[in-house]
Scaffold this motif. Structure first.
Motif, PDB file in Angstrom:
ATOM      1  N   ALA A  57      -9.408   2.219  -0.240  1.00 31.67           N
ATOM      2  CA  ALA A  57      -9.402   3.593   0.289  1.00 31.67           C
ATOM      3  C   ALA A  57      -9.986   4.551  -0.733  1.00 31.67           C
ATOM      4  O   ALA A  57     -10.019   4.266  -1.934  1.00 31.67           O
ATOM      5  CB  ALA A  57      -7.972   4.011   0.627  1.00 31.67           C
TER       6      ALA A  57
ATOM      7  N   MET B  49      -9.338   8.351  -2.045  1.00 28.52           N
ATOM      8  CA  MET B  49      -8.272   9.353  -1.927  1.00 28.52           C
ATOM      9  C   MET B  49      -8.846  10.759  -2.080  1.00 28.52           C
ATOM     10  O   MET B  49      -9.604  11.038  -3.008  1.00 28.52           O
ATOM     11  CB  MET B  49      -7.195   9.136  -2.982  1.00 28.52           C
ATOM     12  CG  MET B  49      -6.030  10.073  -2.742  1.00 28.52           C
ATOM     13  SD  MET B  49      -4.725   9.901  -3.923  1.00 28.52           S
ATOM     14  CE  MET B  49      -5.567  10.198  -5.398  1.00 28.52           C
TER      15      MET B  49
ATOM     16  N   CYS C 291      -9.060   3.520  -4.530  1.00 30.88           N
ATOM     17  CA  CYS C 291      -7.820   2.774  -4.718  1.00 30.88           C
ATOM     18  C   CYS C 291      -7.728   1.662  -3.679  1.00 30.88           C
ATOM     19  O   CYS C 291      -8.555   1.575  -2.759  1.00 30.88           O
ATOM     20  CB  CYS C 291      -6.615   3.700  -4.593  1.00 30.88           C
ATOM     21  SG  CYS C 291      -6.544   4.602  -3.043  1.00 30.88           S
TER      22      CYS C 291
ATOM     23  N   PHE D  50       0.837  -1.207   0.000  1.00 33.47           N
ATOM     24  CA  PHE D  50       0.000   0.000   0.000  1.00 33.47           C
ATOM     25  C   PHE D  50       0.875   1.261   0.000  1.00 33.47           C
ATOM     26  O   PHE D  50       0.491   2.299  -0.524  1.00 33.47           O
ATOM     27  CB  PHE D  50      -0.917  -0.015   1.229  1.00 33.47           C
ATOM     28  CG  PHE D  50      -2.165   0.778   1.027  1.00 33.47           C
ATOM     29  CD1 PHE D  50      -3.330   0.174   0.557  1.00 33.47           C
ATOM     30  CD2 PHE D  50      -2.192   2.146   1.293  1.00 33.47           C
ATOM     31  CE1 PHE D  50      -4.488   0.920   0.362  1.00 33.47           C
ATOM     32  CE2 PHE D  50      -3.346   2.894   1.095  1.00 33.47           C
ATOM     33  CZ  PHE D  50      -4.502   2.277   0.627  1.00 33.47           C
ATOM     34  N   ALA D  51       2.098   1.123   0.561  1.00 39.83           N
ATOM     35  CA  ALA D  51       3.011   2.278   0.596  1.00 39.83           C
ATOM     36  C   ALA D  51       3.394   2.700  -0.823  1.00 39.83           C
ATOM     37  O   ALA D  51       3.514   3.902  -1.117  1.00 39.83           O
ATOM     38  CB  ALA D  51       4.276   1.919   1.387  1.00 39.83           C
TER      39      ALA D  51
ATOM     40  N   LEU E 168       0.565   7.841  -5.999  1.00 45.11           N
ATOM     41  CA  LEU E 168      -0.573   8.770  -6.110  1.00 45.11           C
ATOM     42  C   LEU E 168      -0.255  10.151  -5.524  1.00 45.11           C
ATOM     43  O   LEU E 168      -0.708  11.171  -6.034  1.00 45.11           O
ATOM     44  CB  LEU E 168      -1.829   8.166  -5.465  1.00 45.11           C
ATOM     45  CG  LEU E 168      -2.423   6.982  -6.228  1.00 45.11           C
ATOM     46  CD1 LEU E 168      -3.741   6.537  -5.620  1.00 45.11           C
ATOM     47  CD2 LEU E 168      -2.638   7.304  -7.701  1.00 45.11           C
ATOM     48  N   GLN E 169       0.545  10.163  -4.443  1.00 47.66           N
ATOM     49  CA  GLN E 169       0.920  11.470  -3.881  1.00 47.66           C
ATOM     50  C   GLN E 169       1.740  12.268  -4.894  1.00 47.66           C
ATOM     51  O   GLN E 169       1.518  13.465  -5.100  1.00 47.66           O
ATOM     52  CB  GLN E 169       1.712  11.283  -2.587  1.00 47.66           C
ATOM     53  CG  GLN E 169       0.786  11.115  -1.392  1.00 47.66           C
ATOM     54  CD  GLN E 169       1.468  10.604  -0.146  1.00 47.66           C
ATOM     55  OE1 GLN E 169       2.607  10.140  -0.197  1.00 47.66           O
ATOM     56  NE2 GLN E 169       0.777  10.649   0.970  1.00 47.66           N
TER      57      GLN E 169
ATOM     58  N   LEU F 123       1.489   2.374  -3.449  1.00 49.96           N
ATOM     59  CA  LEU F 123       0.292   3.056  -3.960  1.00 49.96           C
ATOM     60  C   LEU F 123       0.271   4.516  -3.487  1.00 49.96           C
ATOM     61  O   LEU F 123       0.091   5.450  -4.285  1.00 49.96           O
ATOM     62  CB  LEU F 123      -0.960   2.320  -3.462  1.00 49.96           C
ATOM     63  CG  LEU F 123      -2.304   3.044  -3.570  1.00 49.96           C
ATOM     64  CD1 LEU F 123      -2.683   3.248  -5.011  1.00 49.96           C
ATOM     65  CD2 LEU F 123      -3.397   2.266  -2.861  1.00 49.96           C
ATOM     66  N   LYS F 124       0.503   4.707  -2.200  1.00 46.13           N
ATOM     67  CA  LYS F 124       0.472   6.072  -1.650  1.00 46.13           C
ATOM     68  C   LYS F 124       1.545   6.937  -2.305  1.00 46.13           C
ATOM     69  O   LYS F 124       1.292   8.084  -2.681  1.00 46.13           O
ATOM     70  CB  LYS F 124       0.689   6.044  -0.124  1.00 46.13           C
ATOM     71  CG  LYS F 124      -0.550   5.604   0.634  1.00 46.13           C
ATOM     72  CD  LYS F 124      -0.332   5.630   2.128  1.00 46.13           C
ATOM     73  CE  LYS F 124      -0.409   7.023   2.697  1.00 46.13           C
ATOM     74  NZ  LYS F 124      -0.297   7.014   4.178  1.00 46.13           N
TER      75      LYS F 124
ATOM     76  N   THR G 158      -2.566  15.083   0.451  1.00 47.37           N
ATOM     77  CA  THR G 158      -3.447  13.960   0.112  1.00 47.37           C
ATOM     78  C   THR G 158      -3.822  13.222   1.394  1.00 47.37           C
ATOM     79  O   THR G 158      -3.058  13.222   2.362  1.00 47.37           O
ATOM     80  CB  THR G 158      -2.740  12.945  -0.817  1.00 47.37           C
ATOM     81  OG1 THR G 158      -1.414  12.752  -0.347  1.00 47.37           O
ATOM     82  CG2 THR G 158      -2.703  13.390  -2.243  1.00 47.37           C
ATOM     83  N   ARG G 159      -4.988  12.602   1.370  1.00 49.40           N
ATOM     84  CA  ARG G 159      -5.317  11.731   2.505  1.00 49.40           C
ATOM     85  C   ARG G 159      -6.072  10.509   1.972  1.00 49.40           C
ATOM     86  O   ARG G 159      -6.743  10.569   0.925  1.00 49.40           O
ATOM     87  CB  ARG G 159      -6.118  12.473   3.574  1.00 49.40           C
ATOM     88  CG  ARG G 159      -7.563  12.613   3.269  1.00 49.40           C
ATOM     89  CD  ARG G 159      -8.345  13.183   4.449  1.00 49.40           C
ATOM     90  NE  ARG G 159      -9.749  13.305   4.072  1.00 49.40           N
ATOM     91  CZ  ARG G 159     -10.667  13.864   4.824  1.00 49.40           C
ATOM     92  NH1 ARG G 159     -10.353  14.380   5.987  1.00 49.40           N
ATOM     93  NH2 ARG G 159     -11.929  13.936   4.413  1.00 49.40           N
ATOM     94  N   PHE G 160      -5.941   9.405   2.667  1.00 50.71           N
ATOM     95  CA  PHE G 160      -6.568   8.152   2.256  1.00 50.71           C
ATOM     96  C   PHE G 160      -7.568   7.754   3.334  1.00 50.71           C
ATOM     97  O   PHE G 160      -7.183   7.574   4.493  1.00 50.71           O
ATOM     98  CB  PHE G 160      -5.503   7.076   2.066  1.00 50.71           C
ATOM     99  CG  PHE G 160      -4.586   7.382   0.901  1.00 50.71           C
ATOM    100  CD1 PHE G 160      -4.799   6.803  -0.338  1.00 50.71           C
ATOM    101  CD2 PHE G 160      -3.527   8.273   1.037  1.00 50.71           C
ATOM    102  CE1 PHE G 160      -3.981   7.104  -1.421  1.00 50.71           C
ATOM    103  CE2 PHE G 160      -2.708   8.582  -0.033  1.00 50.71           C
ATOM    104  CZ  PHE G 160      -2.926   8.001  -1.262  1.00 50.71           C
TER     105      PHE G 160
END
Ligand code: FA5
Length: 340
Positions: A258, A260, A286, A223-224, A230-231, A226-227, A244-246
């Motif tokens: 999540a 986003m 996502c 998941f890291a 996308l960030q 992915l973050k 950004t926040r999930f």
């Protein structure tokens, strides 16, 4: 004979002084009168034949001098007349060269097209392949393979246009993931931009809109990752200061899932009318690919993990350009389109 020549010179000078030098035609008439085929100076030259041979050289010299004199004066007068005529025309037909021209209308690219190209550029640079997918999907690709069996309540999350038994206008781009996984072996990374269709219609929901799916499958994908991706992507779209926040959410094809959000581009996260006071705006969904989805595509979920995301291009365009109504994007209204 030389008296005749001198007298003609005086007459010419006199006539020239009386001619209207702003009138080209009058000056030309004077030229014809003296230098034309039957002109007065030409006549003098013709008379040379009547003279005794010894007088001819001196006479010829004098007439030629007169001819040159008349020709020079006439030429000066013609130049003066031409200048006068030009000045007259300029003062009559005054043109303000600083006025803006009529202009040729030039088209511009559609904001949705620009955003799609930007997205493709960004992900292509990160090694993602682009698959545009297809607008019409079978139930298997739009739902079942995505871990959404027929009686699954999450089918109601997207109100779908059914074309025929088991055939739909795709309600999201996630089906392209399935086609891709069926035909490619991991590791891979891909995006799938395209039109999607839902029975949906209000200021921020359109019955036809664009999404962009993303899928990365490899060993040890978390998941890291992915973050991180996308960030970075949100910074590219909305600038370095965007946050950004999930939020935990649910999609049948990802686990965990999540939603986003990005910090509101209008108020910078302080809360305003546009973000309904929350300071955040939703961009897309996502999550980590559900093992059941891998199983449906013949991918070993013990060995591979992956992440997927899907966001709406129309929403991004609305945020970017402060567009209040989603339908404006497809209205073909030239007054709207000319602003881009
Ligand atoms: C989906 O469509 C998921 N397939 C996204 C996804 C992909 C999740 C992969 C996990 C993994 P959702 O229904 O929330 O999710 O739509 C995603 C985005 O599409 C929304 O956040 C919004 O930006 C946009 N969107 C949804 N419905 C509309 C609509 N009617 N008009 C315009 N944009 C819409």
């Amino acid at each position: 004979m030389s008296e005749n020549i001198n007298s003609l010179k005086s007459t010419f000078e006199n006539e020239l002084s009386l001619v209207d030098l702003t009138n080209k035609e009058a000056v030309d008439n004077l030229r014809v009168k003296y230098l034309g085929k039957k002109g007065l100076v030409t006549d003098l030259l013709k008379q040379m034949g009547t003279l005794p041979a010894e007088e001819r050289p001196a006479y010829g010299k004098l007439v030629n001098e007169l001819k040159a004199f008349v020709a020079e004066k006439i030429e000066q007068a013609i130049t003066t007349a031409q200048e006068a005529e030009l000045n007259k025309k300029l003062s009559e037909g005054y043109v303000d060269v600083s006025l803006p021209g009529n202009g040729i209308p030039v088209g511009s690219t559609h904001p949705l097209y620009d955003i799609r190209e930007e997205i493709i550029d960004f992900f292509a640079q990160m090694g993602f392949e682009v698959d545009f997918g297809r607008d019409i999907e079978t139930d298997w690709y739009n739902f079942e393979a995505l871990n959404t069996p027929p009686d699954h309540p999450s089918r109601d999350m997207q109100d779908t246009f059914y074309m025929d038994e088991g055939v739909v206008l795709r309600s999201h781009t996630s089906g392209t993931q399935i086609h891709y996984m069926e035909t490619h072996k991991p590791p891979f990374r891909m995006i799938a931009p395209g039109h999607v269709f839902r029975v949906d219609n209000d200021a921020t929901h359109a019955p036809m809109f664009q999404q962009c799916e993303g899928l990365v499958v490899d060993e040890n994908i978390s998941f890291a990752h992915l973050k991180g991706v996308l960030q970075l992507f949100m910074k590219k779209l909305f600038g370095e200061n965007v946050k950004t926040r999930f939020r935990p959410s649910f999609f049948p094809f990802t686990e965990p899932s999540a939603e986003m959000d990005v910090s509101c581009v209008f108020c910078g996260g302080n809360g305003c009318r546009r973000c309904k006071g929350t300071g955040w705006m939703e961009i897309g969904g996502c999550g980590s690919v559900d093992p059941n989805v891998f199983k449906n595509c013949g991918i070993d979920s013990e060995k591979y993990t992956g992440f997927a995301f899907g966001f709406g291009l129309d929403r991004i365009a609305m945020l970017r350009h402060s567009i209040p109504e989603i339908s404006l994007l497809t209205s073909n209204d030239q007054r709207f389109l000319e602003q881009f």
